[in-house]
Design a protein around this motif. Structure first.
Motif, mmCIF file in Angstrom:
data_model
loop_
_atom_site.group_PDB
_atom_site.id
_atom_site.type_symbol
_atom_site.label_atom_id
_atom_site.label_comp_id
_atom_site.label_asym_id
_atom_site.label_seq_id
_atom_site.Cartn_x
_atom_site.Cartn_y
_atom_site.Cartn_z
ATOM 1 N N LYS A 6 20.867 155.457 63.835
ATOM 2 C CA LYS A 6 19.572 155.011 63.330
ATOM 3 C C LYS A 6 18.491 155.434 64.308
ATOM 4 N N PRO A 9 14.471 151.543 63.656
ATOM 5 C CA PRO A 9 15.048 150.215 63.374
ATOM 6 C C PRO A 9 14.750 149.782 61.940
ATOM 7 N N ASP A 10 15.569 148.887 61.442
ATOM 8 C CA ASP A 10 15.326 148.333 60.107
ATOM 9 C C ASP A 10 14.115 147.398 60.140
ATOM 10 N N ASN A 11 13.448 147.317 58.993
ATOM 11 C CA ASN A 11 12.345 146.368 58.810
ATOM 12 C C ASN A 11 11.222 146.545 59.834
ATOM 13 N N THR A 12 10.836 147.794 60.058
ATOM 14 C CA THR A 12 9.693 148.029 60.947
ATOM 15 C C THR A 12 8.416 147.524 60.279
ATOM 16 N N ASN A 245 6.601 152.034 55.948
ATOM 17 C CA ASN A 245 7.643 151.473 56.812
ATOM 18 C C ASN A 245 9.013 151.543 56.147
ATOM 19 N N GLU A 246 9.051 151.346 54.836
ATOM 20 C CA GLU A 246 10.335 151.396 54.125
ATOM 21 C C GLU A 246 10.909 152.804 54.071
ATOM 22 N N GLY A 249 12.395 155.577 58.102
ATOM 23 C CA GLY A 249 13.699 156.023 58.580
ATOM 24 C C GLY A 249 14.103 157.347 57.960
#
Length: 323
Positions: A6, A9-12, A245-246, A249
């Protein structure tokens, strides 16, 4: 347990509008600066746009392009492109190379005396070589190619605008076209600044850049359209931040993967590929920047119709067309 890489990070919860005057202003300023740089410094046109002479050489032995280039370096001919030609109809012992030499001192073509010197140098490398044809491209044809290159970029921008309008709304269309033109104009400005050779392969790279930029922007806009339907009262600015943000990644992973291969080509690809790869590399970085910091700002400024779905779908009447 499987390992998952990754990069984000998740949920930035990054606020991409925090310094929007600076980020959007920098994009506009870079476009203006690029136009000024091209106007002052010009472009380092290759043979395709400058004119020159193409010599076709045939031999029964394997062609070593490195030896051919080394043999012609002493003649100081300027831009010389040597490529090997492959054709299924060739005999097993038939090897063909094309030597393209830029026009010397703004003349229509390379002089017969210079062609004789080129042939003599290549015969030293390969005594079995024969020269089957000599063709010249004059300034008039080169000028037509420049016009065609500009028209092709504008036509691509128009086609992209129509597609995005059909897929989303006209505001998204204008934002996408502006972001794509930003990538192309700034890339051309960088070519002028660093005097990288600009030829037809570079034009192909510019069209590829536009396609990449649109793909990156559409991913963000598609998520934004979904969020517009899901969060009907959330301010548009917050929805844009959420959508970016979603998809962040995915964006970072795609850019990192592409840059790994492009940097390898820049280092090991040689002179023939360097201009094309340099343009794509600039375009990938610029396309990512414009998708994040330029297209969305333009759409936010124009606004989006957010009527209830029963009155008007989020998007246009073409919104359900598959991409």
């Amino acid at each position: 347990m499987a390992f998952r890489l990754k990069l984000v990070p998740d949920n930035t919860k990054i606020d991409f509008f925090k310094n929007q005057a600076l980020t959007f202003g920098f994009a506009i300023l870079s476009m203006v600066a690029s136009v000024i740089i091209v106007a002052i410094m010009g472009l380092n046109f290759g043979i395709d746009f400058r004119g020159g002479t193409t010599i076709r050489a045939e031999t029964t032995t394997e062609i070593d392009l490195g030896e051919y280039r080394s043999a012609l370096e002493a003649l100081d001919l300027g831009d010389v492109v040597i490529t090997e030609v492959y054709d299924p109809s060739f005999r097993a012992d038939q090897h063909v190379a094309q030597i393209r030499i830029q026009a010397q001192d703004d003349s229509e073509s390379v002089t017969p005396e210079m062609i004789a010197q080129v042939e003599a140098e290549l015969e030293k490398v390969d005594p079995a070589v024969n020269f089957t044809s000599v063709e010249s491209v004059g300034p008039k044809v080169s000028g037509e190619l420049i016009q065609s290159a500009v028209l092709s970029v504008l036509a691509a921008a128009a086609g992209i605008g129509i597609y995005i309008w059909m897929r989303f709304e006209w505001q998204f269309s204008l934002g996408t076209v502006l972001a794509s033109l930003h990538d192309v104009i700034v890339t051309v400005g960088l070519f002028s600044l660093f005097q990288i050779k600009f030829d037809l392969t570079t034009v192909a790279a510019l069209l590829t850049i536009m396609g990449y930029s649109v793909n990156d922007t559409v991913v963000v806009f598609d998520r934004l359209r979904e969020n517009l339907q899901k969060y009907k009262t959330t301010p548009l600015r917050d929805l844009m931040n959420l959508s970016l943000n979603e998809t962040l990644g995915r964006t970072v992973m795609v850019v990192a993967t592409m840059l790994l291969s492009l940097i390898a080509l820049l280092i090991f690809g040689g002179d023939v590929l360097r201009g094309f790869v340099a343009a794509i590399t600039f375009g990938v970085v610029l396309g990512t920047y414009s998708s994040i910091y330029m297209a969305k700002n333009f759409v936010l400024w124009l606004g989006v119709n957010r009527e209830p779905k029963e009155k008007k779908k989020a998007g246009t009447t073409f919104a359900d067309i598959d991409a």
